[in-house]
Design a protein around this motif. Structure first.
Motif, short mmCIF file in Angstrom:
data_model
loop_
_atom_site.label_atom_id
_atom_site.label_comp_id
_atom_site.label_asym_id
_atom_site.label_seq_id
_atom_site.Cartn_x
_atom_site.Cartn_y
_atom_site.Cartn_z
N HIS A 100 0.71 -1.06 0.11
CA HIS A 100 -0.05 0.05 -0.24
C HIS A 100 1.19 1.21 -0.31
O HIS A 100 0.98 1.68 1.55
CB HIS A 100 -0.82 0.08 1.01
CG HIS A 100 -1.92 0.56 1.34
ND1 HIS A 100 -2.80 1.67 2.40
CD2 HIS A 100 -2.21 2.02 0.59
CE1 HIS A 100 -3.89 2.69 2.03
NE2 HIS A 100 -3.12 2.46 0.98
N GLY A 102 1.80 5.43 -1.41
CA GLY A 102 0.94 6.66 -0.92
C GLY A 102 0.36 6.73 0.16
O GLY A 102 -0.69 7.58 0.05
N VAL A 103 0.58 5.93 1.42
CA VAL A 103 0.10 6.66 2.54
C VAL A 103 1.84 7.33 3.63
O VAL A 103 2.48 7.30 2.84
CB VAL A 103 -0.60 4.64 3.22
CG1 VAL A 103 -1.64 4.91 2.75
CG2 VAL A 103 0.40 4.45 3.52
N GLU A 104 1.11 7.26 4.61
CA GLU A 104 2.54 7.79 5.23
C GLU A 104 3.77 7.25 5.22
O GLU A 104 3.43 5.30 5.22
CB GLU A 104 1.51 7.14 7.15
CG GLU A 104 2.77 8.70 8.11
CD GLU A 104 2.72 7.98 9.03
OE1 GLU A 104 3.53 8.63 10.38
OE2 GLU A 104 1.10 8.31 9.53
N VAL A 112 0.45 9.31 -3.99
CA VAL A 112 -0.32 9.55 -2.66
C VAL A 112 -1.71 9.50 -3.18
O VAL A 112 -2.86 9.00 -2.30
CB VAL A 112 -0.20 10.66 -2.13
CG1 VAL A 112 -0.76 11.73 -1.28
CG2 VAL A 112 1.38 11.07 -1.58
N PRO A 113 -1.84 9.95 -4.23
CA PRO A 113 -3.79 9.97 -4.80
C PRO A 113 -4.53 8.64 -4.35
O PRO A 113 -4.99 8.57 -4.21
CB PRO A 113 -3.55 10.62 -6.27
CG PRO A 113 -2.48 11.72 -6.13
CD PRO A 113 -1.40 11.08 -5.67
N GLY A 115 -3.12 5.97 -3.04
CA GLY A 115 -2.77 5.08 -1.46
C GLY A 115 -4.15 6.33 -0.95
O GLY A 115 -4.62 5.31 -0.37
N GLU A 116 -4.57 7.00 -0.70
CA GLU A 116 -5.88 7.31 -0.10
C GLU A 116 -6.54 7.05 -1.32
O GLU A 116 -8.00 6.93 -0.05
CB GLU A 116 -5.51 9.02 -0.44
CG GLU A 116 -4.91 9.72 0.36
CD GLU A 116 -5.02 11.34 -0.17
OE1 GLU A 116 -5.02 11.42 -0.95
OE2 GLU A 116 -4.11 12.01 0.90
N LEU A 117 -7.04 6.75 -2.77
CA LEU A 117 -8.37 5.65 -2.74
C LEU A 117 -8.95 4.91 -3.04
O LEU A 117 -9.90 4.58 -2.87
CB LEU A 117 -8.50 6.15 -4.63
CG LEU A 117 -8.67 8.16 -4.57
CD1 LEU A 117 -8.52 7.90 -6.59
CD2 LEU A 117 -9.74 8.46 -4.52
N THR A 118 -7.39 3.87 -2.65
CA THR A 118 -7.22 2.61 -2.79
C THR A 118 -8.46 1.90 -1.53
O THR A 118 -9.17 0.98 -1.75
CB THR A 118 -6.69 2.06 -2.30
OG1 THR A 118 -5.18 2.46 -3.35
CG2 THR A 118 -5.77 0.59 -2.00
N HIS A 120 -10.95 3.56 -0.85
CA HIS A 120 -12.67 3.80 -0.91
C HIS A 120 -12.89 2.96 -2.03
O HIS A 120 -14.39 2.26 -2.87
CB HIS A 120 -12.78 5.09 -1.36
CG HIS A 120 -12.05 6.22 -0.03
ND1 HIS A 120 -12.98 5.79 0.99
CD2 HIS A 120 -10.77 6.90 -0.02
CE1 HIS A 120 -11.94 6.83 2.20
NE2 HIS A 120 -11.32 7.36 1.34
N LYS A 161 1.13 -1.27 4.31
CA LYS A 161 1.74 -0.06 4.34
C LYS A 161 3.09 -0.16 4.38
O LYS A 161 3.24 -0.70 4.50
CB LYS A 161 0.84 0.48 5.29
CG LYS A 161 -0.52 0.51 5.33
CD LYS A 161 -1.26 2.38 6.73
CE LYS A 161 -2.25 2.53 6.03
NZ LYS A 161 -2.96 3.03 7.05
#
Length: 167
Positions: A100, A102-104, A112-113, A115-118, A120, A161
């Protein structure tokens, strides 16, 4: 005994009865992919794109195999149609173990985009997913995730992550 995150993942895959793995290259999965490739009990098929991996795993499942696809979460976008029109439609289980990005802790802003959408996207597709926070938790969760995929006849994801790979 190897106590790396990759070793924990392969141990849990074997406990879950995995005997067929498709992989797409990823820097975080490289050690795990090498372990899978050397394991005599696992058939390993490297592919170039995730939707190709979905199809290969579906065929292996039809041939009686327990399948896993090792992939980066950015490849989820590449595989949505195949997951929906093949696995979801025909009830074909598939365990997706995803690095994962695109996270911290992500050093590449382009990750990042997605990573945040995964999470959802997985929710929208009604694909169960798990996010273990330690090697020990991952070992139990991967076994549970495979059981869930088999029981629900559905794809299931385990999101690992960036911090997981640095444990």
């Amino acid at each position: 005994m190897d106590n790396t995150p990759s070793a924990a993942v392969i141990r849990s895959m074997k406990k879950a009865g995995v005997d067929f793995v498709v992989s797409v290259p990823c820097v975080n999965l490289k050690d795990l992919i090498l372990m899978v490739d050397k394991d005599p009990d696992i058939i390993h098929v490297p592919v170039t794109r995730e939707e190709e991996g979905v199809g290969v795993c579906a065929g292996a499942y039809m041939g009686g195999k327990r399948t896993v696809m090792l992939m980066q979460n950015s490849g989820l976008g590449n595989s949505i149609n195949a997951l929906a029109s093949l696995n979801k439609l025909y009830g074909i289980p598939l365990l997706m173990i995803m690095s994962h990005r695109g996270v911290e802790g992500e050093p590449v802003c382009a990750q990042v985009p997605m990573g945040e959408l995964t999470p959802h996207l997985l929710k929208i597709m009604n694909i169960p997913y798990f996010v273990p926070s330690s090697k020990q938790e991952a070992e139990a969760i991967i076994v549970e995730a495979m059981a869930t995929a088999q029981e629900k006849k559905s794809p299931v994801a385990v999101l690992l992550k960036i911090g997981f790979w640095r444990l």
